[in-house]
Design an enzyme around this catalytic site. Structure first.
Site, PDB file in Angstrom:
ATOM      1  N   ASN A   8       0.818  -1.229   0.000  1.00 34.53           N
ATOM      2  CA  ASN A   8       0.000   0.000   0.000  1.00 34.53           C
ATOM      3  C   ASN A   8       0.846   1.271   0.000  1.00 34.53           C
ATOM      4  OD1 ASN A   8       0.936  -0.232   2.594  1.00 34.53           O
ATOM      5  ND2 ASN A   8      -1.059  -0.671   3.516  1.00 34.53           N
TER       6      ASN A   8
ATOM      7  N   ARG B  33       2.784   6.285  12.076  1.00 36.00           N
ATOM      8  CA  ARG B  33       2.056   5.750  13.226  1.00 36.00           C
ATOM      9  C   ARG B  33       1.809   6.886  14.223  1.00 36.00           C
ATOM     10  NH1 ARG B  33       0.604   2.402  10.424  1.00 36.00           N
ATOM     11  NH2 ARG B  33       0.923   0.167  10.515  1.00 36.00           N
TER      12      ARG B  33
ATOM     13  N   GLN C 136      -6.085   3.181  18.446  1.00 38.64           N
ATOM     14  CA  GLN C 136      -7.074   3.065  17.373  1.00 38.64           C
ATOM     15  C   GLN C 136      -8.038   1.947  17.704  1.00 38.64           C
ATOM     16  OE1 GLN C 136      -4.372   4.646  13.619  1.00 38.64           O
ATOM     17  NE2 GLN C 136      -5.269   2.648  13.487  1.00 38.64           N
TER      18      GLN C 136
ATOM     19  N   HIS D 192      -7.664   6.109   9.986  1.00 34.40           N
ATOM     20  CA  HIS D 192      -6.561   5.349   9.392  1.00 34.40           C
ATOM     21  C   HIS D 192      -7.050   4.664   8.116  1.00 34.40           C
ATOM     22  CE1 HIS D 192      -2.919   2.502  10.228  1.00 34.40           C
ATOM     23  NE2 HIS D 192      -2.945   2.966   8.995  1.00 34.40           N
TER      24      HIS D 192
HETATM   25  P1  NAI Z   1      10.158   1.018   4.647  1.00 38.18           P
HETATM   26  O1  NAI Z   1      10.688  -0.027   5.545  1.00 38.18           O
HETATM   27  O2  NAI Z   1      10.289   0.850   3.171  1.00 38.18           O
HETATM   28  O3  NAI Z   1      10.777   2.453   5.017  1.00 38.18           O
HETATM   29  C1  NAI Z   1      10.945   2.897   6.351  1.00 38.18           C
HETATM   30  C2  NAI Z   1      12.167   3.786   6.377  1.00 38.18           C
HETATM   31  O4  NAI Z   1      12.274   4.358   7.690  1.00 38.18           O
HETATM   32  C3  NAI Z   1      13.462   3.004   6.124  1.00 38.18           C
HETATM   33  O5  NAI Z   1      14.219   3.646   5.114  1.00 38.18           O
HETATM   34  C4  NAI Z   1      14.165   3.010   7.477  1.00 38.18           C
HETATM   35  O6  NAI Z   1      15.576   3.013   7.372  1.00 38.18           O
HETATM   36  C5  NAI Z   1      13.639   4.309   8.072  1.00 38.18           C
HETATM   37  N1  NAI Z   1      13.777   4.351   9.540  1.00 38.18           N
HETATM   38  C6  NAI Z   1      13.518   3.379  10.444  1.00 38.18           C
HETATM   39  N2  NAI Z   1      13.784   3.810  11.695  1.00 38.18           N
HETATM   40  C7  NAI Z   1      14.234   5.079  11.564  1.00 38.18           C
HETATM   41  C8  NAI Z   1      14.686   6.060  12.485  1.00 38.18           C
HETATM   42  N3  NAI Z   1      14.721   5.797  13.807  1.00 38.18           N
HETATM   43  N4  NAI Z   1      15.102   7.253  12.017  1.00 38.18           N
HETATM   44  C9  NAI Z   1      15.084   7.517  10.675  1.00 38.18           C
HETATM   45  N5  NAI Z   1      14.642   6.634   9.749  1.00 38.18           N
HETATM   46  C10 NAI Z   1      14.224   5.439  10.189  1.00 38.18           C
HETATM   47  O7  NAI Z   1       8.631   1.163   5.027  1.00 38.18           O
HETATM   48  P2  NAI Z   1       7.455   1.877   4.230  1.00 38.18           P
HETATM   49  O8  NAI Z   1       6.754   0.904   3.371  1.00 38.18           O
HETATM   50  O9  NAI Z   1       7.977   3.113   3.624  1.00 38.18           O
HETATM   51  O10 NAI Z   1       6.465   2.214   5.449  1.00 38.18           O
HETATM   52  C11 NAI Z   1       6.872   3.059   6.499  1.00 38.18           C
HETATM   53  C12 NAI Z   1       5.850   3.041   7.609  1.00 38.18           C
HETATM   54  O11 NAI Z   1       4.650   3.665   7.171  1.00 38.18           O
HETATM   55  C13 NAI Z   1       5.403   1.638   8.052  1.00 38.18           C
HETATM   56  O12 NAI Z   1       6.303   1.048   8.949  1.00 38.18           O
HETATM   57  C14 NAI Z   1       4.072   1.912   8.672  1.00 38.18           C
HETATM   58  O13 NAI Z   1       4.210   2.206  10.043  1.00 38.18           O
HETATM   59  C15 NAI Z   1       3.571   3.143   7.924  1.00 38.18           C
HETATM   60  N6  NAI Z   1       2.469   2.812   7.007  1.00 38.18           N
HETATM   61  C16 NAI Z   1       1.268   3.425   7.199  1.00 38.18           C
HETATM   62  C17 NAI Z   1       0.188   3.110   6.408  1.00 38.18           C
HETATM   63  C18 NAI Z   1      -1.115   3.818   6.562  1.00 38.18           C
HETATM   64  O14 NAI Z   1      -2.129   3.315   6.104  1.00 38.18           O
HETATM   65  N7  NAI Z   1      -1.156   4.966   7.193  1.00 38.18           N
HETATM   66  C19 NAI Z   1       0.282   2.057   5.373  1.00 38.18           C
HETATM   67  C20 NAI Z   1       1.636   1.561   5.170  1.00 38.18           C
HETATM   68  C21 NAI Z   1       2.667   1.891   5.999  1.00 38.18           C
END
Ligand code: NAI
Length: 350
Positions: free
Chosen positions: A114, A251, A280, A299
């Site tokens: 997504n 989040r 939530q 959400h």
């Molecule tokens: P991803 O794993 O591709 O990217 C996450 C990025 O955050 C990575 O590059 C990682 O290195 C970085 N990261 C992790 N910890 C960090 C920190 N302490 N400081 C700086 N950077 C940090 O994940 P993606 O697909 O981009 O999703 C990210 C988040 O978005 C998910 O974990 C989820 O919580 C949220 N999400 C929300 C949705 C919604 O419906 N609102 C749907 C999909 C994801």
């Protein structure tokens, strides 16, 4: 074996819109598939104590971030047969990952399913804030025509400094989508992109403090981990540029609830948008519902009907492999038999 699927109630929409695969009733379209494999699929929207007896003999839990059942350490302790925890979507913080790893379990999500849906939502909410859309819309609905009122907080996005915290799959897609608005793009991530990748997304790396101090708009796109839990507190928000906009589709718990309300009330932040809350579903009196200058949604960003099809397919793929005793798709894995394997999560858990 028993598979428990926990999601939001679809009500009348479950039948009317069969594409609403992500609701509890429609069970990701998996009912027949699970039955054909001679397993049992139990469907529920319970997330409180009534969920516990259903989990007691479950081997697999499939949960969704949109209606999270918080599978805590205490809950896991009462689930002796569980082996696999699956997220229908992306973002698996509703599972106690550390406790799951200690138990030797496998945790996976449908990576990438997504990310476009969320990136589009981010662009929409950035524009909603900067262009002052919500008050303008309410002016129309309320029968008014006070141009001065709505124009006095309306800006162009062009030439603004846009920062991205967490430059992963979503962050990169946000950057690529915002680039044509002629913004100045920067990012911070604890894993820096290569020069070639930075060229493709059109964003330059900045240390965190510099990103906070220069961004007119900041988008949070990191996972919720022990490192990001309530990271955007009073002190960190205080380092953001005065009058900046903050968008959080990652989040709710990454942003401290009260610190955000205070920053909007004082005018330190000009606006906030996002779709993620804690807890939530957000209670009726959650302070973010009534804080000034927000453009929040429930959400929903990652659960467009197209996204539901993609994460339903991903869950099916995981179950198919699990039933056959084959390894899950490497990209989907967060914890594999007790070992953190996702680079986005391992950093905070090792
Ligand atoms: P991803 O794993 O591709 O990217 C996450 C990025 O955050 C990575 O590059 C990682 O290195 C970085 N990261 C992790 N910890 C960090 C920190 N302490 N400081 C700086 N950077 C940090 O994940 P993606 O697909 O981009 O999703 C990210 C988040 O978005 C998910 O974990 C989820 O919580 C949220 N999400 C929300 C949705 C919604 O419906 N609102 C749907 C999909 C994801």
């Amino acid at each position: 074996m028993k598979i428990v699927w926990i999601s939001y109630p679809g009500g009348a929409y479950a039948k009317e819109v069969p594409e609403l695969l992500g609701c509890a009733e429609n069970a990701l379209g998996l009912n027949e598939f699970v039955r054909a494999h001679h397993h049992e699929l139990v469907t529920t929207s319970e997330t409180g104590p009534k969920l516990d007896p259903l989990l007691a003999d479950a081997s697999v839990v499939v949960a969704t971030p949109f209606w999270p059942a918080y599978i805590t350490r205490e809950r896991l302790a009462k689930m002796p047969q569980v082996k696999l925890l699956l997220t229908a979507g992306v973002g698996s913080d509703h599972f106690d990952l550390k406790a799951a790893a200690e138990r030797g379990l496998t945790v996976a999500e449908v990576t990438g399913s997504n990310v476009v849906s969320v990136a589009e939502h981010v662009v929409m909410q950035v524009l909603a804030l900067v262009r002052n859309f919500v008050p303008s819309y309410l002016e129309v609905v309320g029968g008014g025509w006070d141009i001065a009122k709505v124009a006095s907080r309306s800006h162009d996005l062009e030439d603004k400094a846009v920062g991205i915290f967490g430059m992963g799959r979503i962050g990169q897609r946000v950057a690529i989508r915002l680039r044509p608005f002629d913004v100045r793009l920067h990012y911070y991530d604890n894993r820096r992109l290569s020069t070639a990748e930075e060229e493709v997304v059109g964003a330059r790396y900045l240390p965190l403090e510099a990103l906070l101090g220069t961004s007119d708009v900041l988008s949070i796109n990191s996972p919720l981990t022990p490192a990001t839990d309530r990271m955007f507190d009073r002190a960190l928000i205080g380092k953001m540029k005065k009058g900046a906009y903050l968008v959080n589709t990652a989040r709710g718990r990454i942003v401290d609830t009260d610190a955000l309300v205070a920053a909007l009330k004082s005018g330190h932040l000009a606006g906030y948008a996002g779709d993620v809350w804690y807890p939530q579903p957000a209670p009726k009196d959650h302070p973010w519902r009534t804080m000034p200058n927000h453009a929040m949604t429930p959400h929903v960003s990652g659960t467009s009907l197209e996204a539901q099809r993609r994460y339903a397919d991903g869950v099916r793929d995981c179950l198919e492999r699990f039933f056959a005793g084959r390894p899950l798709d490497r990209d989907f894995l967060i914890v594999e038999n007790g070992k953190f394997v996702s680079p986005s999560y391992s950093y905070a858990f090792q």
